[in-house]
Design an enzyme around this catalytic site. Structure first.
Site, mmCIF file in Angstrom:
data_model
loop_
_atom_site.group_PDB
_atom_site.id
_atom_site.type_symbol
_atom_site.label_atom_id
_atom_site.label_comp_id
_atom_site.label_asym_id
_atom_site.label_seq_id
_atom_site.Cartn_x
_atom_site.Cartn_y
_atom_site.Cartn_z
ATOM 1 N N CYS A 1 -19.682 16.478 28.602
ATOM 2 C CA CYS A 1 -18.372 15.879 28.764
ATOM 3 C C CYS A 1 -18.509 14.396 29.034
ATOM 4 C CB CYS A 1 -17.613 16.534 29.907
ATOM 5 S SG CYS A 1 -18.255 16.065 31.503
ATOM 6 N N CYS B 1 -20.438 13.024 31.895
ATOM 7 C CA CYS B 1 -21.895 12.988 31.742
ATOM 8 C C CYS B 1 -22.366 11.582 31.401
ATOM 9 C CB CYS B 1 -22.345 13.921 30.621
ATOM 10 S SG CYS B 1 -21.958 15.635 30.931
ATOM 11 N N ASP C 1 -11.989 -17.841 1.799
ATOM 12 C CA ASP C 1 -12.553 -18.918 1.001
ATOM 13 C C ASP C 1 -12.228 -18.601 -0.452
ATOM 14 O OD1 ASP C 1 -14.188 -16.761 0.683
ATOM 15 O OD2 ASP C 1 -16.055 -17.862 0.857
ATOM 16 N N ASP D 1 -19.251 -16.893 2.871
ATOM 17 C CA ASP D 1 -20.502 -16.449 2.272
ATOM 18 C C ASP D 1 -21.639 -16.410 3.290
ATOM 19 O OD1 ASP D 1 -21.074 -19.122 2.623
ATOM 20 O OD2 ASP D 1 -20.777 -19.620 0.516
ATOM 21 N N ASP E 1 -20.971 -21.247 5.887
ATOM 22 C CA ASP E 1 -19.758 -20.949 6.638
ATOM 23 C C ASP E 1 -20.068 -20.282 7.972
ATOM 24 O OD1 ASP E 1 -18.354 -21.953 4.536
ATOM 25 O OD2 ASP E 1 -18.033 -20.005 3.591
HETATM 26 P P1 ADP Z 1 -16.887 -23.810 -0.605
HETATM 27 O O1 ADP Z 1 -17.782 -22.646 -0.609
HETATM 28 O O2 ADP Z 1 -15.574 -23.579 0.093
HETATM 29 O O3 ADP Z 1 -16.716 -24.428 -1.952
HETATM 30 P P2 ADP Z 1 -19.083 -25.459 0.289
HETATM 31 O O4 ADP Z 1 -19.272 -26.161 1.575
HETATM 32 O O5 ADP Z 1 -20.021 -24.378 -0.070
HETATM 33 O O6 ADP Z 1 -17.590 -24.921 0.321
HETATM 34 O O7 ADP Z 1 -19.096 -26.516 -0.880
HETATM 35 C C1 ADP Z 1 -18.153 -27.584 -0.904
HETATM 36 C C2 ADP Z 1 -18.172 -28.290 -2.201
HETATM 37 O O8 ADP Z 1 -19.358 -29.046 -2.324
HETATM 38 C C3 ADP Z 1 -18.161 -27.383 -3.400
HETATM 39 O O9 ADP Z 1 -16.834 -27.040 -3.762
HETATM 40 C C4 ADP Z 1 -18.813 -28.253 -4.465
HETATM 41 O O10 ADP Z 1 -17.888 -29.109 -5.047
HETATM 42 C C5 ADP Z 1 -19.808 -29.054 -3.658
HETATM 43 N N1 ADP Z 1 -21.131 -28.469 -3.709
HETATM 44 C C6 ADP Z 1 -21.757 -27.770 -2.758
HETATM 45 N N2 ADP Z 1 -22.979 -27.382 -3.145
HETATM 46 C C7 ADP Z 1 -23.138 -27.818 -4.409
HETATM 47 C C8 ADP Z 1 -24.179 -27.732 -5.372
HETATM 48 N N3 ADP Z 1 -25.319 -27.090 -5.123
HETATM 49 N N4 ADP Z 1 -23.988 -28.309 -6.564
HETATM 50 C C9 ADP Z 1 -22.843 -28.962 -6.839
HETATM 51 N N5 ADP Z 1 -21.828 -29.065 -5.990
HETATM 52 C C10 ADP Z 1 -21.961 -28.521 -4.780
HETATM 53 MG MG MG Z 2 -19.532 -22.023 0.360
#
Ligand code: ADP
Ligand code: MG
Length: 749
Positions: free
Chosen positions: A14, A17, A440, A637, A641
C-alpha cells in the site's frame, strides 16, 4: 561519488509502505534522497557511492518486510533485467489467484450461514436444525482460523511489524481489525458459559474475519492484475528488441545474438526482418515501418546513407547497414530507460496524497480506538467492536496511493508508443497547465529539410565555385541550411576545397578559412556586422515567399547570395488551429529573416512572430512571457536553443533523425512536428484529469467511509456500516481507481 539507482521492491502492499521504506533508507549514512513509489513498486535512491553498498540498502528494508531487487550482473548491455522480474510477477499473481479462490470460498460459506440465520430470524425460511446449527457453530471458528492464519498471514505480519518496529501500513490496519474480531469471538467461544450473563455470546465476529480477508484478498488480486496492465509499456518496448542479428563476416552471413553486435558490423536485413541495432544504410533500399518506435504511421523510405533504428520493422526491400549504436546506446534502449524512470517519478500533485498517506495509518488507529472507547462508554459493546473493526478495515490509503502513479504509468507508456517521450511526471503535469506555446520554424512548422534554389553571384566568382566554397564551410555545421548546401554540392559532383579553420557564429552563420582566405556565410545580420551593404528591397520578394537568404562573403566583399527554401508541413496549419482551440497562445520565435518568418507564420495562422533572434534573445522572450504570467512550452532543436528550452516551463525537443539526445528536454517528440505536440498536450491534460478524478474518489471514499464505519451517523439516522461492507467498499475503491487509470490507455489523443 554521488550516484543514483532505481530498484524494484517486493512486498509493497500500500501507499503507506512507500513512506515506511523512504524513512528507513533515508536514515542510512550517505543516502541523499530516497523516493519510493507504490504505483511502480520501486525505490529510487541517490547516494554517496563509497558510503552505502547495495547490500546495506536492502538490509535497511528487510526487517520491515520488503525486499529490494538488486541488479544481477547484466547479461549484456542494453538487456534489461525486467523479463525475469516479469515472470516472478506472473507467478505471484497466480499464487494470489489461488488464495483468492480459497478465501472467497470460505467467505461464501460463512455468508450462506450468516444469510440463513438472518433470514430465519425474520421468519422467512425455517431455521437450521439443532445439529446443523451446532455444526455451523464449530465450523465457523475453524474457517476463521484458516482465513486469518493462512490467508491473512501478511496482515498478521503487518501487525507484528507495527508492534515491533512501529511501522504501520495497511496490512497493520487489516491485521488489527481481523485479529481483534477473531480474538473477541474466540474468547466468547472459549468461555461461553462464564460470559453468558454479561455478553451476547451468540454474537461473534468469525464471519467478519473470514469475509473481510476474502474481500481484501480479492481486492489486492484485482488491483495487482490491473496494475500489471498499467506497466506493460516497458515489456512491449523490450519485446521490440530483436534477439539475433544477421551479420556479414568475410562475405558470409552469420547469425549472432544481438548482444554481440559491435559498432561497425555490417548487418543484413531481408524482407520482414526486424532491425537489431541503430545504424546507417550501406547498400540497397527499402521502406521501414518505424511506428513502434516513433508512432509514425507511414513506412519511411531508406537508402544508402540514411539512418535506421533498431527495433523497427523492414517491409519488402532488402539492404545492409552498418551498426553505429549498440547495446545500451541504441535509441530503443534509451527510450526504455526514459520510460522506466518517468514511470517511477512522482508528480507534484501527488505530494498531498503522500503526506496524507504517511500520517493516515496512525490517525486511523487513533480514530478506531476513539470509536471503540466512545461506544464502550455509552454501553454498546457490540457497536463498539463493529465500529472499531469497521474503521480499521475501511480506512486504507490504498486508493489514495494508487491515484497518481497508476495514471502516470499508463500515460507515460502510452506516450512512448506514440513517439511522445516524457522525462518525468512533473513535466507532464506542467504541460497540462501550459498557456503559451513557443514554436521555432525549422522542423516544427516546416519539413526541416531545406533545399537550395536560386544562386546569385556578385563578385567574379562562378556559381559552382561559390557553391563549392560555401559547401566546404557548411560541411562542419549542424544547421539544416548546411545540410541543404552540402547535399546540393554533392548532387552536382563538386569537389570541395579544403577547410582549415572553422567556427560557427551563433544565430547568424558560420566562418572558416579556405585556401588562406577567410569566408563568412550567414544571414542579413551577419552582413550588417561586416558592414557589407545588403539591398533589402531586392530580396523582399523572395523572403515574402518564405525563402531564406544565405550570403557568402569575405571580410571585404559580398560573393554570392543563395536562396534556400523549406516546405511548410501540410499538417502545421491544422495543428496550430488545434492548439489555439485548446486555449493556447501560439508564438513563433526564429533566427530567420523577418520576411521569411512572417510568410511561414501567415501560412499556418500564427499571429505573434519575432524574427532575427539570437539564442539569447529567444531566452529573453521566454522570460518576458513568463513574467506576464504565462506558462510556456517551447519547441526547439536543442542545439543552440538549449538555454531557451531550459528556461521554458516545458522544453520540447523535436527529434527528426536517430540522433536524439532524448534526455535534454522535458518532452521529446520522435518524428516530431507540431501535430504531435497537440497530442502531447492532450495526453498531459487527460492524465491530469484522470488523476484528479482518482484523488477525488479516494478522498471522498475515506471522508464518508470512516465516519460511517465509526458509527457517527448511528444516533442520527440509525446508519452503520458493517465491517463486511467496509471490506467490500475498501476493495472496490482501489480497483475503481486503477480501472479509471487504465481507461486513459484507450482515450483518443
Ligand atoms: P533558427 O533555428 O530559429 O533559424 P538559429 O539560431 O539556428 O535560429 O539560426 C539563425 C539564423 O542564422 C538562421 O535562420 C540562418 O539565417 C543563420 N544561420 C545559422 N547557421 C547557419 C549556417 N550554418 N549557414 C547559414 N546560415 C546560418
Ligand atoms: Mg536553430
Amino acid at each position: 561519488m554521488e550516484n543514483s539507482a532505481t530498484y524494484p521492491v517486493k512486498g509493497m502492499h500500500c501507499a503507506a509502505c512507500a513512506a515506511i521504506i523512504e524513512k528507513a533508507v533515508r536514515k542510512l549514512d550517505g543516502v541523499r534522497e530516497a523516493t519510493a513509489s507504490y504505483g511502480t513498486e520501486s525505490l529510487r535512491v541517490t547516494f554517496e557511492e563509497a558510503l552505502v553498498s547495495p547490500e546495506k540498502r536492502s538490509w535497511a528494508v528487510a526487517p520491515l518486510g520488503y525486499k529490494l531487487v538488486l541488479p544481477k550482473p547484466r547479461p549484456a548491455p542494453g538487456q534489461s533485467a525486467a523479463p525475469s522480474l516479469k515472470d516472478e510477477k506472473q507467478a505471484e499473481l497466480a499464487a494470489l489467484k489461488n488464495k483468492v479462490i480459497v478465501a472467497l470460498s470460505l467467505a461464501a460459506i460463512s455468508m450462506v450461514i450468516m444469510g440463513w440465520e438472518m433470514a430465519a430470524g425474520f421468519g422467512l425460511i425455517p431455521a437450521p436444525g439443532m445439529i446443523l446449527k451446532e455444526f455451523f457453530h464449530h465450523l465457523l471458528p475453524l474457517l476463521a482460523t484458516y482465513a486469518l492464519f493462512a490467508i491473512g498471514l501478511p496482515y498478521l505480519k503487518g501487525l507484528y511489524r507495527f508492534l515491533r518496529y512501529g511501522a504501520a501500513n495497511m496490512d497493520t490496519l487489516i491485521g488489527l481489525g481481523t485479529s481483534v474480531a477473531y480474538l473477541y469471538s474466540f474468547v466468547l467461544t472459549a468461555f461461553e458459559d462464564q460470559l453468558r450473563p454479561y455478553l451476547n455470546v451468540e454474537h461473534n465476529y468469525y464471519d467478519v474475519t473470514i469475509v473481510v480477508i476474502g474481500f481484501i484478498t480479492l481486492g489486492k488480486y484485482l488491483e495487482a492484475r490491473a496494475k500489471a496492465k498499467t506497466g506493460d509499456a516497458i515489456e512491449k518496448l523490450l519485446g521490440l528488441q530483436a534477439p539475433t542479428a544477421l551479420i556479414l563476416r568475410d562475405g558470409q552471413e552469420v547469425e549472432i545474438p544481438v548482444e554481440q553486435v559491435a559498432i561497425g558490423d555490417v548487418i543484413v536485413i531481408k524482407p520482414g526482418m526486424k532491425l537489431p541495432v541503430d545504424g546507417v544504410v550501406v547498400d540497397g533500399h527499402s521502406y521501414i515501418d518505424e511506428a513502434m518506435v516513433s508512432g509514425e504511421a507511414m513506412p519511411v523510405a531508406k537508402q544508402a546513407g540514411d539512418k535506421v533504428i533498431g527495433g523497427t520493422l523492414n517491409t519488402t526491400g532488402s539492404f545492409t547497414f552498418r551498426a553505429t549504436k549498440v547495446g545500451a546506446d541504441t535509441l530503443l534502449a534509451s527510450i526504455i530507460r526514459m520510460v522506466a524512470d518517468a514511470q517511477g517519478s512522482k508528480a507534484p500533485i501527488q505530494a498531498l496524497a503522500d503526506k496524507i498517506s504517511s500520517v493516515f495509518v496512525p490517525v486511523v488507529l487513533v480514530l478506531a480506538f476513539a470509536a471503540l472507547g466512545t461506544w464502550l462508554a455509552l454501553g454498546h459493546e457490540a457497536q463498539a467492536l463493529t465500529a472499531f473493526i469497521g474503521v480499521l478495515v475501511i480506512a486504507c490509503p490504498c486508493a489514495l496511493g494508487l491515484a497518481t502513479p497508476t495514471a502516470i504509468m499508463v500515460s507515460v507508456g502510452k506516450g512512448a508508443r506514440n513517439g511522445i517521450l516524457v522525462k518525468d511526471a512533473a513535466t507532464l503535469e506542467k504541460l497540462s497547465r501550459v498557456t503559451t506555446v513557443v514554436v521555432d520554424k525549422t522542423g516544427t512548422l516546416t519539413e526541416g529539410k531545406p533545399e537550395l534554389g536560386e544562386v546569385k553571384t556578385f563578385a567574379a566568382t562562378s556559381r559552382d565555385q561559390a557553391l563549392a566554397i560555401l559547401a566546404a564551410l557548411e560541411s562542419r555545421s549542424e544547421h539544416p541550411i548546411a545540410h541543404a548546401i552540402t547535399t546540393a554540392a554533392r548532387k552536382q559532383g563538386l569537389t570541395l576545397p579544403a577547410l582549415s579553420v572553422f567556427d560557427s557564429i551563433k544565430g547568424k552563420g558560420v566562418k572558416g578559412v579556405i585556401e588562406g582566405r577567410e569566408y563568412l556565410a550567414g544571414n542579413i545580420a551577419l552582413m550588417n556586422d561586416l558592414g557589407l551593404p545588403v539591398d533589402l528591397a531586392a530580396i523582399e520578394h523572395e523572403t515574402a515567399a518564405g525563402k531564406t537568404p544565405v550570403f557568402l562573403a569575405t571580410q571585404k566583399e559580398l560573393i554570392a547570395l543563395f536562396w534556400v527554401s523549406d516546405a511548410i508541413k501540410p499538417a502545421a496549419k491544422a495543428a496550430v488551429a488545434d492548439l489555439q482551440a485548446l486555449g493556447m497562445n501560439v508564438v513563433m520565435l526564429t533566427g530567420d529573416a523577418p520576411g521569411t518568418a512572417r510568410h511561414v507564420a501567415d501560412a499556418v495562422g500564427i499571429k505573434t512572430v519575432k524574427a532575427g533572434l539570437l539564442p539569447q534573445d529567444k531566452l529573453a522572450e521566454i522570460k518576458s512571457l513568463q513574467q506576464t504570467g504565462q506558462s510556456v512550452a517551447m519547441t526547439g532543436d536543442g542545439v543552440n536553443d538549449a538555454p531557451a528550452l531550459a528556461q521554458a516551463d516545458v522544453g520540447i525537443a523535436m527529434a527528426t533523425g536517430t540522433d536524439v539526445a532524448i534526455d535534454t528536454a522535458g518532452i521529446t517528440l520522435l518524428h516530431g512536428d507540431i501535430a504531435k505536440l497537440v497530442k502531447a498536450v492532450h495526453l498531459a491534460r487527460q492524465t491530469m484529469t484522470g488523476i484528479k478524478q482518482n484523488l477525488f474518489w479516494a478522498f471522498i471514499f475515506n471522508l464518508v467511509g470512516i465516519p460511517l464505519a465509526a458509527g457517527a451517523l448511528q444516533p442520527l439516522l440509525g446508519w452503520t456500516l458493517s465491517p463486511v461492507f467496509a471490506g467490500m467498499a475498501m476493495a472496490f475503491s482501489s480497483v475503481a481507481v486503477v480501472s479509471n487509470s487504465l481507461r486513459l490507455k484507450y482515450s483518443r489523443l
